[in-house]
Scaffold this active site. Structure first.
Site, PDB file in Angstrom:
ATOM      1  CD  GLN A 198       5.473   4.298  -3.065  1.00  0.00           C
ATOM      2  OE1 GLN A 198       4.662   3.426  -2.633  1.00  0.00           O
ATOM      3  NE2 GLN A 198       5.467   4.682  -4.467  1.00  0.00           N
ATOM      4  CB  ALA A 239       4.091  -4.892  -1.881  1.00  0.00           C
ATOM      5  CG  HIS A 240       3.043  -0.308  -3.139  1.00  0.00           C
ATOM      6  ND1 HIS A 240       3.647   0.877  -3.715  1.00  0.00           N
ATOM      7  CD2 HIS A 240       2.968  -0.927  -3.967  1.00  0.00           C
ATOM      8  CE1 HIS A 240       3.934   0.428  -5.030  1.00  0.00           C
ATOM      9  NE2 HIS A 240       3.407  -0.856  -5.076  1.00  0.00           N
ATOM     10  CG  ASN A 241      -1.642   1.285  -2.298  1.00  0.00           C
ATOM     11  OD1 ASN A 241      -0.684   1.608  -2.551  1.00  0.00           O
ATOM     12  ND2 ASN A 241      -2.826   1.886  -2.029  1.00  0.00           N
TER      13      ASN A 241
END
Length: 343
Positions: A198, A239-241
């Site tokens: 990440q 969460a990511h993005n």
């Protein structure tokens, strides 16, 4: 602190009905008023407290005032709720801001610290981090490598801001929240799930407030973004993005999965779950405990799991409640039809 009714009225441009010199030493909820205390009435359903409250001073929306005299001193304003908020903010500012670096903190020599910054004991500020003027960082906070924190922010005890994340001006991050932890990225292989690095960061724009015990994951590549003016309650996973626009409010225990894009001025209720890789428009309302599994157009109101139009849900709910009776009626009709066929 002590204030007179006239002093309070001057802060909020209010009109006094009663004793200008009524003294205030504290505040109370309207249901449990105490002598010497201040409270407010902004809705008609609380207007009976105008005659029964033990508070010495009440801030009241002017449209609720129907008499020339009341037992408490009244400060009449256009909107009592907003005026009370103004007073609370003023009171908080009067408490004073801390300044200086406490013993036990550790600040890397390459970090840049602005003017009138407070850094509490046992806080760690990593290399090349930058902290803007007037920011308050309380004890036991971790600030990672290359982090940028803007002006007049407040970072409460126990918060963790990982490497290269960016925090705008006037932000509040409450205790034990983690900004920039790894996104939940794993690739299935014959040997098991392998971690996907990440490598991105989190960008939090100006005037954002994030509650306690939240997790906002860094992007796999690029940035997870929380837009200007957005307010995030406690115990929320982003969460990511994920990209969240401006002036959203998100209630406790909501979870937003990776790469979802959320527009501006949305209201997301408690325990809402949003799947990844969808788009939610602007001015959307999602009722508590809804599960959103597809994209949502502007100005929709959703409820249920999977979430559907709130009005459709209400119409359907009438039938849900009578479902057993409806099934019995259908069975009776079928049985009657069979009986007639056999005849």
């Amino acid at each position: 602190m002590e204030f007179t009714a006239s002093q309070i009225a001057s802060f909020i441009d209010g009109k006094i009905i009663g004793d200008d010199n009524a003294l205030i030493t504290g505040v109370s909820p309207i249901e449990n008023g105490e002598s010497g205390h201040l409270s407010f009435i902004a809705q008609d359903r609380f207007s009976h407290f105008l005659d029964t409250s033990r508070c010495s001073v009440l801030i009241v929306s002017e449209n609720l005032i129907v008499k020339d005299n009341y037992n408490p001193t009244i400060i009449a304003v256009k909107d009592a709720y907003l005026s009370f908020q103004v007073l609370m903010n003023l009171y908080q500012e009067m408490q004073g801001r801390k300044d200086g670096i406490e013993d036990g903190s550790s600040i890397h020599s390459t970090a840049t610290i602005g003017e009138q910054v407070y850094i509490g004991a046992f806080t760690y500020v990593s290399e090349k981090a930058k902290i803007g003027d007037g920011t308050q960082i309380y004890p036991q906070v971790y600030i990672g490598k290359g982090v940028k924190i803007g002006k007049n922010c407040k970072i409460d005890s126990g918060a963790r801001i990982y490497d290269y994340c960016i925090i705008g001006d006037n932000c509040v991050i409450h205790s034990n929240t983690v900004v920039g932890g790894d996104g939940f990225g794993f690739q299935p292989t014959a040997e098991g799930f392998k971690k996907i690095p990440q490598l991105g960061n989190v960008i939090i724009e100006d005037d954002v407030e994030i509650g306690s015990n939240c997790s906002i994951d860094r992007a796999t590549i690029g940035s997870t973004i929380i837009g200007k003016g957005t307010k995030i309650d406690n115990l929320i996973q982003i969460a990511h993005n994920v990209k969240i626009g401006q002036n959203n409010v998100i209630a406790a225990q909501a979870g937003i999965a990776g790469s979802t894009v959320i527009g501006d001025w949305n209201q997301i209720g408690g325990q809402v779950g949003v799947v990844g890789h969808i788009k939610i428009g602007n001015q959307v309302k999602i009722q508590a405990q809804s599960g959103v599994n597809s994209s949502v157009s502007d100005k929709e109101t959703l409820y249920g799991s999977p979430a559907i139009s709130y009005n459709d849900y209400l119409r359907s709910y009438v039938h849900f409640r009578n479902f057993t009776e409806i099934v019995n009626r259908i069975n009776n009709l079928e049985n009657n039809s069979k009986d007639k066929t056999n005849e």
